[in-house]
Design an enzyme around this catalytic site. Structure first.
Site, PDB file in Angstrom:
ATOM      1  N   PRO A  86       0.829  -1.223   0.000  1.00 21.98           N
ATOM      2  CA  PRO A  86       0.000   0.000   0.000  1.00 21.98           C
ATOM      3  C   PRO A  86       0.858   1.266   0.000  1.00 21.98           C
ATOM      4  O   PRO A  86       0.349   2.357  -0.218  1.00 21.98           O
ATOM      5  CB  PRO A  86      -0.785  -0.096   1.303  1.00 21.98           C
ATOM      6  CG  PRO A  86      -0.520  -1.415   1.876  1.00 21.98           C
ATOM      7  CD  PRO A  86       0.688  -1.988   1.213  1.00 21.98           C
ATOM      8  N   GLU A 113       2.008  -7.811   8.682  1.00 26.45           N
ATOM      9  CA  GLU A 113       2.077  -6.337   8.683  1.00 26.45           C
ATOM     10  C   GLU A 113       2.940  -5.824   7.543  1.00 26.45           C
ATOM     11  O   GLU A 113       3.014  -4.632   7.288  1.00 26.45           O
ATOM     12  CB  GLU A 113       2.628  -5.834  10.026  1.00 26.45           C
ATOM     13  CG  GLU A 113       1.720  -6.101  11.211  1.00 26.45           C
ATOM     14  CD  GLU A 113       0.295  -5.598  10.925  1.00 26.45           C
ATOM     15  OE1 GLU A 113      -0.637  -6.417  11.013  1.00 26.45           O
ATOM     16  OE2 GLU A 113       0.169  -4.426  10.523  1.00 26.45           O
ATOM     17  N   ARG A 151      -2.151  -9.783 -20.644  1.00 27.01           N
ATOM     18  CA  ARG A 151      -3.068  -9.522 -21.769  1.00 27.01           C
ATOM     19  C   ARG A 151      -2.477  -8.535 -22.775  1.00 27.01           C
ATOM     20  O   ARG A 151      -2.980  -8.408 -23.895  1.00 27.01           O
ATOM     21  CB  ARG A 151      -4.417  -8.981 -21.259  1.00 27.01           C
ATOM     22  CG  ARG A 151      -4.349  -7.647 -20.549  1.00 27.01           C
ATOM     23  CD  ARG A 151      -5.666  -7.277 -19.914  1.00 27.01           C
ATOM     24  NE  ARG A 151      -6.701  -7.028 -20.895  1.00 27.01           N
ATOM     25  CZ  ARG A 151      -6.833  -5.889 -21.554  1.00 27.01           C
ATOM     26  NH1 ARG A 151      -5.980  -4.899 -21.332  1.00 27.01           N
ATOM     27  NH2 ARG A 151      -7.814  -5.713 -22.421  1.00 27.01           N
ATOM     28  N   ASP A 166      -9.756  -0.182 -25.152  1.00 31.49           N
ATOM     29  CA  ASP A 166     -10.074  -0.340 -23.728  1.00 31.49           C
ATOM     30  C   ASP A 166     -10.179   0.997 -23.028  1.00 31.49           C
ATOM     31  O   ASP A 166      -9.540   1.964 -23.409  1.00 31.49           O
ATOM     32  CB  ASP A 166      -8.938  -1.091 -23.016  1.00 31.49           C
ATOM     33  CG  ASP A 166      -8.998  -2.570 -23.288  1.00 31.49           C
ATOM     34  OD1 ASP A 166      -8.003  -3.236 -23.011  1.00 31.49           O
ATOM     35  OD2 ASP A 166     -10.027  -3.003 -23.812  1.00 31.49           O
TER      36      ASP A 166
HETATM   37  C1  4FV Z   1      -1.552  -3.878  -1.038  1.00 31.52           C
HETATM   38  C2  4FV Z   1      -2.186  -2.874  -1.771  1.00 31.52           C
HETATM   39  C3  4FV Z   1      -1.902  -4.310   0.325  1.00 31.52           C
HETATM   40  C4  4FV Z   1      -0.600  -4.770   3.320  1.00 31.52           C
HETATM   41  C5  4FV Z   1      -0.259  -5.653   4.470  1.00 31.52           C
HETATM   42  C6  4FV Z   1      -0.608  -6.981   2.513  1.00 31.52           C
HETATM   43  C7  4FV Z   1      -1.246  -5.655   2.304  1.00 31.52           C
HETATM   44  C8  4FV Z   1      -0.296  -7.057   3.963  1.00 31.52           C
HETATM   45  N1  4FV Z   1      -0.571  -4.382  -1.795  1.00 31.52           N
HETATM   46  N2  4FV Z   1      -1.576  -2.810  -2.993  1.00 31.52           N
HETATM   47  N3  4FV Z   1      -3.238  -2.098  -1.418  1.00 31.52           N
HETATM   48  N4  4FV Z   1      -1.026  -5.184   0.928  1.00 31.52           N
HETATM   49  O1  4FV Z   1      -2.909  -3.877   0.888  1.00 31.52           O
HETATM   50  O2  4FV Z   1      -0.606  -3.720  -2.970  1.00 31.52           O
HETATM   51  O3  4FV Z   1       0.981  -7.616   4.101  1.00 31.52           O
END
Ligand code: 4FV
Length: 244
Positions: A86, A113, A151, A166
Site C-alpha cells: 500500500p 504487517e 493480456r 479499452d
Molecule cells: C496492497 C495494496 C496491500 C498490506 C499488508 C498486505 C497488504 C499485507 N498491496 N496494494 N493495497 N497489501 O494492501 O498492494 O501484508
C-alpha cells in the site's frame, strides 16, 4: 516474458496459471509463469518466515533472510523486482504498458504487517500499490499485475486491437457496448450501431467515451490533451447534459 511470483501461498496462483486467457498464454509459451514458496527458503528449524516487529506494535513482520534467498534464487541481470504494498506508486494502465515490455518480472507478495524494510531498501526495484485500501496479503495485487500485463503481450489477446479501445488505453473510459438481441425487454440498441456507417459509429463511440469519462472520471479529462474534434464534442455534451 518470464514472471516469477514469490509468495507464502502458491496455491492461489496455480489455479490462475491454467485459467482462461492467462492459461492460453502459458500454453502458447507467450509467457513463462513460476511460483516460489518463500517458506522453502527459511533455514529456521521451524521454517519460520515471520517475527515480532522491533520496537513493538501489533502483528508480525516477514523476516528478510527467506525473502532475500528467494529473490536471489531467480534474479537475473534483466530482472525487475516488484514489491506489492500500500506504500507503493498507485498502479495504472500506463505502468502496465511499461511492465509488459520487461523480459523478467519478480513479483513479491507480502503478508502480515509487511516485510523487513531492508528488503525494500536493498532488493526491490519498484514498490507498487493497486489502490488506497489494505488487503490481507500481496497475492491478489500480484494477480492484478499478472492479468493486466499478460493480456498486453503480443499474441495473447485475439487481435491486438482488442485492447486499443479499452478504457484508459487512450486516456478515456470505453464507450458503451451492446450485442444481440436488438430489442431487450423493449430496450433498443442505439440505431447508429446498426447503421453499418462506420464513420458515424466511430463518432458516436468517441462522443459516448467523452461523456462517460466526463460523468465518471473528470480527472482523466483534465490529464488528456483533447483534439479539436473532442473539444467540440465536449461542448455538445455540456449542452446535452445542460451544463453551463
Ligand atoms: C496492497 C495494496 C496491500 C498490506 C499488508 C498486505 C497488504 C499485507 N498491496 N496494494 N493495497 N497489501 O494492501 O498492494 O501484508
Amino acid at each position: 516474458m518470464k514472471i516469477d511470483i514469490l509468495t507464502l501461498f502458491p496455491e492461489i496462483f496455480h489455479t490462475i496459471f491454467n485459467w482462461s486467457i492467462i492459461g492460453r498464454a502459458v500454453e502458447k509459451k507467450l509467457v513463462r509463469l513460476n511460483c516460489i514458496n518463500i517458506r522453502d527458503f527459511s533455514e529456521d528449524k521451524h521454517k519460520r518466515v515471520d517475527d515480532y516487529p522491533f520496537g513493538g506494535g501489533p502483528g508480525m513482520v516477514m523476516k528478510p533472510e527467506p525473502i532475500a534467498k528467494a529473490i536471489e534464487s531467480v534474479k537475473e541481470s534483466e530482472s525487475k523486482v516488484i514489491y506489492l504494498s500500500p506504500k507503493g506508486k498507485v498502479y495504472n494502465q500506463k505502468m502496465a504498458n511499461k511492465l509488459a515490455r520487461e523480459k523478467h518480472l519478480i513479483l513479491l507478495s507480502g503478508h502480515y504487517e509487511g516485510i523487513d524494510n531492508r528488503i525494500v531498501e536493498h532488493y526491490i526495484d519498484e514498490e507498487i500499490s493497486i489502490g488506497d485500501y489494505v488487503l490481507t496479503g500481496g497475492e491478489i495485487p500480484s494477480l492484478v499485475l499478472l492479468d493486466s500485463i499478460i493480456r498486453l503481450i503480443p499474441g495473447v489477446l485475439g487481435s491486438e486491437d482488442s485492447f486499443i479501445e479499452d478504457s484508459h488505453y487512450n486516456g478515456l473510459l470505453e464507450h458503451p457496448q451492446y450485442t444481440r438481441p436488438r430489442d431487450f425487454n423493449g430496450y433498443m440498441v442505439p440505431s447508429v450501431l446498426l447503421s453499418g456507417n462506420h464513420k458515424e459509429i466511430e463518432k458516436w463511440r468517441l462522443y459516448e467515451s467523452l461523456k462517460i469519462t466526463y460523468l465518471n472520471r473528470r480527472d482523466l479529462l483534465k490529464k488528456k490533451d483533447l483534439t479539436d474534434e473532442e473539444k467540440d464534442m465536449l461542448k455538445e455534451i455540456y449542452k446535452e447534459l445542460e451544463i453551463k
